[in-house]
Scaffold this motif. Structure first.
Motif, PDB file in Angstrom:
ATOM      1  N   SER A  97       9.580  -1.933  -6.455  1.00 39.49           N
ATOM      2  CA  SER A  97       9.766  -2.794  -5.647  1.00 39.49           C
ATOM      3  C   SER A  97      10.822  -2.645  -4.710  1.00 39.49           C
ATOM      4  N   CYS A 108      12.947  -9.831  -1.994  1.00 41.56           N
ATOM      5  CA  CYS A 108      11.740  -8.682  -2.438  1.00 41.56           C
ATOM      6  C   CYS A 108      10.916  -8.728  -1.453  1.00 41.56           C
ATOM      7  N   VAL A 122       7.470  -8.428 -13.540  1.00 38.19           N
ATOM      8  CA  VAL A 122       6.587  -9.043 -12.375  1.00 38.19           C
ATOM      9  C   VAL A 122       7.475  -9.267 -11.202  1.00 38.19           C
ATOM     10  N   GLN A 124       8.003 -10.591  -7.281  1.00 38.29           N
ATOM     11  CA  GLN A 124       6.946 -11.497  -6.438  1.00 38.29           C
ATOM     12  C   GLN A 124       7.532 -11.192  -4.871  1.00 38.29           C
ATOM     13  N   GLU A 127      10.395 -13.472  -3.018  1.00 39.14           N
ATOM     14  CA  GLU A 127      11.574 -14.049  -3.912  1.00 39.14           C
ATOM     15  C   GLU A 127      12.810 -13.745  -3.522  1.00 39.14           C
TER      16      GLU A 127
END
Length: 266
Positions: A97, A108, A122, A124, A127
């Protein structure tokens, strides 16, 4: 109401696998005439919610992630990092990420996972997380200017129930070694390793991370660190960093991984 639904349909045409689309592709996705879609897209572009790229494709702007600063530069770092993030995800078989600094938060920007593991971390896009705990937050905080860091350290130390001196020592170590590791700091059973991305002014406004279940990360930590640092150096180089070579005089032996790693010179 119909106009709102059409606008939302345009936004929802974009996915993590299709981050830019031609006008005809958007029209096909939402089953509307191209002329109608053109008017909607043109209005959204003027309002700053869509960006038209040089190849005449469109992508979402970062108004959605509430990023402070210049959207164009953010798009640049995302475009540069995307293929490297994909490669990093392939190499580590975990989630890679990209994160940006926004005030006292990290956001993110992008996240990819190329292996469909039954148990995985996970992340996102969009976020927003306070700069309190976790590897990405610590990397971004460690590279803040002294005046901004000084004010933030007090709040973070209080929130995490740590002494200011202990936190400052940890951030100093992160700056020295060129990456941060966290195990279960934000989510129990989830670990992350993050490294800074340098820009042309030798500043750090972004970082990349690899996240994974702690049970796998502890076994593969050394390999993840090595792959992550290489990826961070590649992105920094393409982002215009002046000092991007992994040099021998910046080597050190990390006690956490037991492998020799590097940080960007400078």
């Amino acid at each position: 109401m119909r106009s709102v639904q059409r606008i939302l349909a345009v936004f929802e045409s974009f996915t993590i696998d299709r981050t830019s689309l031609k006008l005809q592709e958007i029209a096909d996705n939402i089953a509307l005439p191209k002329s109608t879609v053109f008017r909607i897209v043109q209005s959204l572009e003027k309002a700053g919610y869509l960006v038209r790229l040089e190849d005449q494709q469109y992508c979402l702007s970062f108004q959605f992630t509430r990023l402070a600063g210049n959207v164009r530069s953010t798009l640049g770092i995302r475009e540069i990092s995307r293929p490297i993030l994909l490669q990093l995800a392939d190499l580590t078989r975990e989630t890679a990420s990209l994160h940006a600094l926004s005030g006292s938060y990290r956001i993110c920007i992008d996240a990819v996972a190329t292996v469909a593991a039954p148990l995985r971390m996970v992340a996102q896009p969009g976020e927003q997380v306070p700069l309190i705990a976790g590897a990405a937050s610590k990397v971004l905080m460690a590279h803040l200017p002294p005046d901004k860091l000084s004010a933030l350290v007090v709040d973070v130390a209080r929130a995490t129930k740590r002494s200011r001196g202990e936190l400052e020592d940890e951030l100093k170590q992160i700056r020295s070694q060129g990456f941060a590791v966290s195990h279960g700091e934000r989510l129990l059973g989830i670990s992350a390793i993050s490294a800074p991305i340098y820009d042309a002014g030798d500043q750090v406004r972004y970082c990349i991370s690899v996240g994974a279940p702690t049970i796998r990360m502890r076994v593969n930590e050394a390999c993840v660190v090595s792959s992550l640092l290489t990826a961070a150096a590649d992105i920094s180089r393409q982002f215009g960093a002046a000092a991007i070579d992994l040099q021998d005089d910046t080597q050190f032996l990390t006690k956490s991984t037991g492998v020799t790693t590097h940080r960007l010179a400078g």
